[in-house]
Design a protein around this motif. Structure first.
Motif, PDB file in Angstrom:
ATOM      1  N   GLU A  39       0.827  -1.213   0.000  1.00  0.00           N
ATOM      2  CA  GLU A  39       0.000   0.000   0.000  1.00  0.00           C
ATOM      3  C   GLU A  39       0.859   1.260   0.000  1.00  0.00           C
ATOM      4  O   GLU A  39       0.518   2.258  -0.644  1.00  0.00           O
ATOM      5  CB  GLU A  39      -0.920   0.013   1.226  1.00  0.00           C
ATOM      6  N   LYS A  40       1.962   1.202   0.711  1.00  0.00           N
ATOM      7  CA  LYS A  40       2.841   2.370   0.822  1.00  0.00           C
ATOM      8  C   LYS A  40       3.983   2.339  -0.185  1.00  0.00           C
ATOM      9  O   LYS A  40       4.837   3.223  -0.178  1.00  0.00           O
ATOM     10  CB  LYS A  40       3.375   2.478   2.253  1.00  0.00           C
ATOM     11  N   ASN A  41       3.979   1.331  -1.060  1.00  0.00           N
ATOM     12  CA  ASN A  41       4.994   1.206  -2.113  1.00  0.00           C
ATOM     13  C   ASN A  41       6.405   1.298  -1.520  1.00  0.00           C
ATOM     14  O   ASN A  41       7.266   2.025  -2.009  1.00  0.00           O
ATOM     15  CB  ASN A  41       4.793   2.285  -3.184  1.00  0.00           C
ATOM     16  N   ALA A  42       6.605   0.513  -0.474  1.00  0.00           N
ATOM     17  CA  ALA A  42       7.866   0.566   0.275  1.00  0.00           C
ATOM     18  C   ALA A  42       8.587  -0.773   0.207  1.00  0.00           C
ATOM     19  O   ALA A  42       7.969  -1.832   0.368  1.00  0.00           O
ATOM     20  CB  ALA A  42       7.589   0.907   1.739  1.00  0.00           C
ATOM     21  N   PRO A  43       9.900  -0.770  -0.017  1.00  0.00           N
ATOM     22  CA  PRO A  43      10.666  -2.016   0.059  1.00  0.00           C
ATOM     23  C   PRO A  43      10.633  -2.560   1.480  1.00  0.00           C
ATOM     24  O   PRO A  43      10.455  -1.812   2.442  1.00  0.00           O
ATOM     25  CB  PRO A  43      12.081  -1.586  -0.340  1.00  0.00           C
ATOM     26  N   MET A  44      10.819  -3.873   1.600  1.00  0.00           N
ATOM     27  CA  MET A  44      10.656  -4.508   2.905  1.00  0.00           C
ATOM     28  C   MET A  44      11.585  -5.701   3.034  1.00  0.00           C
ATOM     29  O   MET A  44      11.922  -6.357   2.054  1.00  0.00           O
ATOM     30  CB  MET A  44       9.202  -4.970   3.074  1.00  0.00           C
TER      31      MET A  44
END
Length: 285
Positions: A39-44
């Motif tokens: 949803e936040k277009n964040a790498p993880m």
């Protein structure tokens, strides 16, 4: 998309943000963290500690790999705080794309020797390695206090990286595993972080950031931390919400009990993603 920790962190190092490494111990938690990161277009980074591996089972790593392959964001699957060379072999065989060997409680020479052995093996099969120098107290998933902190010595950090070839380094600058007791105020040594970062070009890692003020964590990101482990904060949110649901004695189905717990965890995770300046950074990959 599934990536190695080295490739994931190289972008964070270049663009000066930190990637959250979320410790997971069940599949529902893992799915919720994928959802909020997407949803936040964040790498993880999905981080799994040996105790969590024994709880999940190594067979679950194949399913996590499949979820990562299908994801719209870059993801690494990381064995957190590996305690032996043999554990690292298990991680390689199970399908992790990044490993951490933690010999930080051992003498420097032993830390170097074991870490280098892991690096040599992992690099041969394309995996990245995180080492640790300095200690941040008890390594206990349910510890309420961290114990003594031994700060990382900058000159030793340079020697350690040269001798081992690690891809990233966890440093001790004032954080502690677990949740801090009420009478202890956490305090980060940002000056020490700056000194180490000026000497080392590789990504630096912060463990045990629970309860540190947001302002300190933001400073750590600003001055060179590229990976921050999050365990206690998301687990507390997840299980506190689950306890409240279980007060309703009539509930028995996980798909009724767990969604509110996942929602509470996702709220905390979203805050961490924003704090680390990771939101939207998946576009860089």
């Amino acid at each position: 998309m599934l990536m190695t920790g080295k490739d994931l962190l190289a972008v964070a190092n270049e663009h000066n943000f930190a990637i959250p490494a979320f410790n997971v111990s069940d599949y529902a938690m893992m799915n919720g963290l994928f959802e909020i990161s997407e949803e936040k277009n964040a790498p993880m980074i999905i981080a799994i500690h040996p105790d969590e591996v024994s709880h999940l089972g190594v067979e679950a790593i194949l399913a996590i790999r499949e979820r990562a392959h299908k994801s719209s964001i870059p993801v690494a699957i990381h064995w957190d705080h590996g305690g032996s060379y043999e554990q690292m072999l298990t991680a390689i065989q199970a399908g992790f794309t990044s490993v951490m060997i933690d010999m930080s409680m051992r003498p420097f020479d032993e830390n170097v020797a074991v870490t280098k052995r892991v690096v040599d093996t992992a690099h041969d099969v394309g995996l990245s390695v995180e080492g640790e120098l300095g200690t941040i107290g008890k390594l206990d998933e349910e510890a309420e206090e961290g114990g003594e902190i031994i700060y990382t010595v900058p000159s030793e950090a340079v020697d350690f990286v040269k001798q081992t070839g690690v891809d990233s380094l966890a440093i001790a600058i004032g954080t502690s595993h677990g949740l801090y007791p009420a009478d202890l105020e956490p305090k980060l040594r940002i000056d020490l972080l700056q000194e180490i970062k000026a000497l080392l070009p590789i990504p630096l890692v912060l463990h045990g950031g629970s309860n540190n003020p947001d302002s300190e964590i933001a400073e750590a990101v600003k001055y060179g931390v590229n990976k921050i482990n999050i365990s206690s904060d998301i687990k507390a949110a997840y299980h506190d919400a689950m306890r409240k649901e279980l007060e309703n004695k009539g509930l028995r189905e996980p798909n009724t009990i767990q969604p509110p717990a996942i929602a509470a965890m996702k709220k905390v995770a979203a805050h961490k993603i924003d704090l680390f300046e990771a939101a939207g950074k998946a576009e860089l990959y």
